[in-house]
Design an enzyme around this catalytic site. Structure first.
Site, PDB file in Angstrom:
ATOM      1  CG  HIS A  43      -0.402  -0.042   2.527  1.00 51.55           C
ATOM      2  ND1 HIS A  43       0.425   0.940   3.018  1.00 51.55           N
ATOM      3  CD2 HIS A  43      -0.531  -0.944   3.540  1.00 51.55           C
ATOM      4  CE1 HIS A  43       0.771   0.661   4.257  1.00 51.55           C
ATOM      5  NE2 HIS A  43       0.219  -0.485   4.595  1.00 51.55           N
TER       6      HIS A  43
ATOM      7  CB  CYS B 115      -4.137  -5.942  19.665  1.00 45.38           C
ATOM      8  SG  CYS B 115      -2.752  -5.029  18.942  1.00 45.38           S
TER       9      CYS B 115
ATOM     10  CB  CYS C 176       1.577  -7.676  17.990  1.00 50.26           C
ATOM     11  SG  CYS C 176       0.582  -6.180  17.928  1.00 50.26           S
TER      12      CYS C 176
ATOM     13  CG  HIS D 154      -2.872  -5.685  14.703  1.00 46.42           C
ATOM     14  ND1 HIS D 154      -1.780  -5.762  15.548  1.00 46.42           N
ATOM     15  CD2 HIS D 154      -2.378  -5.467  13.467  1.00 46.42           C
ATOM     16  CE1 HIS D 154      -0.682  -5.614  14.849  1.00 46.42           C
ATOM     17  NE2 HIS D 154      -1.007  -5.433  13.592  1.00 46.42           N
TER      18      HIS D 154
ATOM     19  CB  CYS E   4      -1.503  -9.324  19.701  1.00 47.35           C
ATOM     20  SG  CYS E   4      -2.112  -8.752  18.093  1.00 47.35           S
TER      21      CYS E   4
ATOM     22  CG  HIS F 262       4.032  -1.380   2.344  1.00 48.67           C
ATOM     23  ND1 HIS F 262       2.778  -1.899   2.135  1.00 48.67           N
ATOM     24  CD2 HIS F 262       4.403  -1.800   3.583  1.00 48.67           C
ATOM     25  CE1 HIS F 262       2.401  -2.607   3.190  1.00 48.67           C
ATOM     26  NE2 HIS F 262       3.370  -2.554   4.091  1.00 48.67           N
TER      27      HIS F 262
ATOM     28  CE  LYS G 211      -0.938  -5.909   4.526  1.00 48.77           C
ATOM     29  NZ  LYS G 211       0.302  -5.155   4.571  1.00 48.77           N
TER      30      LYS G 211
ATOM     31  CE  LYS H  74       1.147   2.091  10.378  1.00 48.56           C
ATOM     32  NZ  LYS H  74       1.539   0.808  10.985  1.00 48.56           N
TER      33      LYS H  74
END
Length: 660
Positions: free
Chosen positions: A19, A145, A130, A148, A127, A22, A298, A295
């Site tokens: 994405h 978490c 993580c 996530h 998690c 990256h 995905k 942020k």
């Protein structure tokens, strides 16, 4: 031996598509690579895939394939994506490779023999995304978490641990001295993380939990935990521990990372390197790209994929937008409208307009050759030209110094300021008028040579300084002014020599480097999509019209194909044999003058139009008429009584400027 530099991105987790976040990190590495190559340094770059771990095994099982096949498919796609976007790299690291497996096992054994690895048991909330045990502060009230949003699991496991706290004070000194990180904001954050460090790093997982990992050399029942597997990839990239110790490349390493993985790269990785008796790298930490104030990721479902960016915008719009607005380190909220706005202002109108006002006109006036600047050297600089020359030479220093510190926004802003000053110089000296007079006026010919020669010299400087950001487009630009790009390590040196372009160099015509982009609003989104003239919009990216005239509307796609530009009417004459037509010769600031036959003779006298600026449809298909070929259309208005008048625009508008 030339200086060397080693730049790395994180190896991206093999759990889905790339994405925009990256792309931001990888492009930043590319910009710094090109900058350092321009200084004559040897550069090695690394990116790749982090392929082990419980989450990867989960995803592979869900797809009904082996973990190895799952990561093979993703690695191929990611590698191809970067290449298609013009992002080059020397090493595409994969943690499932035999080379990396060997390196990780050597690292484990070295640290184990040194007494820095021990076996212990731990209980806590875990998690899977993580791949870590979380503290209370890292979970919400329902023990999910915070990153996530996934429920954590209560686990008790026997794992191997690395004595991170043993190296805390050495890391603290590296942070305070600026050796590890230069950005004070992140240095202070690291110091806080070190103060809060109260446990050791878990570095293995039992095979009863997952078998997808690198087996420990001293315990075949355990595999490496993802961070002790992933972080050593940077050492694998230079050839392993011994090469890292003995060759200069590792001593000049810079890890480019997002701020969300600062703890791992700023605490755990330095501790591992100190255990291995290896020098610490420099960390270059950038902020987040945000969508809706959060942020981009995905897991949150708000990531802008590479495919979406490729379909809606283009790479240059993305690069200019994210690096022009803030220096790495700060967060940036991105949207299609923001990126398009900056692209049109800086590239289409900035660089593009500079080219349209210089190269085409200079090639036409001086038989396709770079204007001879010897008269400037011989007769001295005007005050305006001296200021422009000083700014251009100062810009070389400013851009180089900014990119040494990875301050991309500072670098680009210096370049765009130079372009703005040059635009003002061109507007005030009106080279198109000097060229028009030069056939009968030797003084105008000399003045045109001077103004266009200085302006072309700025184009050349801009080409070299912008190269790290837009290498493909700037290669075209520099080729347009006859530059030989074979000596890659001399770009800054060449840019600093403002009058280096020798007369006789061929100037070549180029199609617009940066065609304008436009926004099409979507029915289900306010962010819009970007399209270039003549291109198609995203699927379902159609504006919803509530106008009562909806039946008479045209699509944006049709409208975007029309190029309306400011033209200077250089000559007007009555067409003999016609009672309607005037023949106009119109200068657009580039290419040859357009010849336009306009049926306005009844309402306009030739002397009323000569020397005036009008709006011209410049990309109209040429139409063969009895009196000649008409190559465009002058826009006019029609009043209620049938009177037709051409649209005359303000003289301050630039010749060749496109209607936005």
């Amino acid at each position: 031996m030339p200086e060397c530099r080693y730049f790395t991105t994180p190896i991206y987790y093999a759990s889905g598509q790339a994405h925009a976040g990256h792309l931001y990190t990888t492009t930043l590495m590319q910009v710094l690579k090109e900058h350092n190559l321009s200084l004559g340094r040897q550069v090695t770059t690394l990116t790749g895939m982090d392929e082990h771990g419980e989450k990867i095994a989960e995803k592979a099982t869900a797809k009904g394939v082996t973990p190895q096949k799952f990561v093979d498919q993703l690695a191929e796609k990611w590698s191809q994506t970067w290449k298609e976007l013009g992002l080059s790299f020397d090493v595409f690291m994969r943690t499932s490779s035999a080379e990396h497996k060997k390196n990780v096992q050597e690292i484990f054994q070295y640290c184990y023999d040194k007494g820095d690895i021990y076996f212990g048991e731990h209980s806590g909330r875990y998690c899977v995304d993580c791949e870590d045990f979380l503290t209370e502060k890292e979970m919400d009230s329902e023990q999910r978490c915070l990153i996530h949003g996934r429920p954590t699991e209560l686990r008790t496991e026997g794992n191997y641990y690395f004595r991170t706290t043993k190296y805390r004070e050495q890391i603290r000194e590296a942070v305070k001295s600026g050796r590890l990180v230069r950005n004070k904001r992140y240095a202070n954050e690291l110091l806080g993380l070190l103060d809060a460090l109260d446990s050791e790093l878990s570095i293995s997982r039992p095979k009863t939990r997952t078998q997808w990992g690198i087996e420990l050399p001293f315990d075949s029942d355990h595999v490496s935990y993802v961070w002790f597997d992933a972080l050593p990839n940077y050492v694998t990239g230079v050839g392993g521990i011994e090469k890292a110790r003995n060759e200069p490349l590792w001593k000049n390493a810079t890890h480019i990372i997002g701020k969300d993985i600062l703890k791992f790269h700023g605490v755990f990785w330095p501790a591992m390197l100190l255990s291995l008796d290896l020098p610490l790298p420099q960390l270059l930490i950038h902020g987040w790209l945000l969508q809706g104030g959060e942020k981009m990721s995905k897991s949150k479902g708000n990531a802008v994929t590479i495919d979406l960016l490729r379909d809606t915008l283009n790479k240059d719009a993305f690069v200019n937008g994210v690096f022009r607005l803030v220096n790495p380190g700060e967060d940036l909220e991105i949207s299609a409208s923001l990126l398009v706005e900056r692209y049109n202002a800086d590239l289409a109108n900035g660089v593009g307009n500079l080219l349209s006002r210089t190269l085409g006109l200079a090639a036409k006036a001086f038989d396709g050759e770079f204007p001879d600047l010897s008269q400037v050297k011989d007769s001295g600089w005007s005050e305006q030209e001296a200021t422009l020359k000083d700014q251009a030479e100062g810009c070389v220093v400013a851009v180089s110094e900014a990119l040494e510190e990875a301050k991309t926004a500072d670098a680009l802003q210096s370049i765009w300021r130079l372009i703005s000053t040059t635009d003002k110089y061109i507007t005030e000296n009106k080279p198109w008028e000097l060229v028009r007079k030069s056939g009968t006026d030797a003084e105008s010919k000399q003045a045109a040579r001077r103004v266009l020669g200085v302006s072309c010299a700025v184009v050349r400087t801009v080409g070299y300084l912008s190269y790290p950001f837009f290498p493909e487009k700037m290669s075209d630009l520099l080729a347009s002014v006859g530059e030989d790009l074979s000596d890659r390590g001399s770009f800054y040196e060449r840019a600093a020599d403002f009058l280096a372009a020798t007369p006789g160099r061929r100037l070549s015509k180029r199609s617009p480097l940066f065609p304008r982009l436009e926004i099409v609003e979507t029915e289900d989104s306010t962010s819009g999509s970007a399209v270039s003239p003549g291109s198609s919009a995203l699927p379902a990216e159609k504006a919803k019209s509530n106008s009562p005239k909806a039946g008479k509307t045209i699509s944006f796609k049709d409208f975007a194909r029309v190029s309306v530009r400011v033209g200077l009417v250089e000559k007007v004459e009555i067409v003999e044999g016609s009672d309607k037509l005037l023949r106009l010769e119109i200068c657009l600031g580039e290419d040859d003058n357009l010849q336009v036959f306009s049926g306005i003779r009844k309402w306009v006298k030739p002397e009323e139009l000569a020397g005036r600026k009008v709006l011209v449809v410049s990309n109209l298909e040429p139409r063969k008429m009895r009196f000649g070929v008409s190559e465009g259309m002058v826009l006019s208005t029609e009043s209620g009584d049938g009177t037709v008048r051409p649209v005359i625009v303000d003289d301050s508008l630039d010749v060749g400027a496109e209607l936005a």
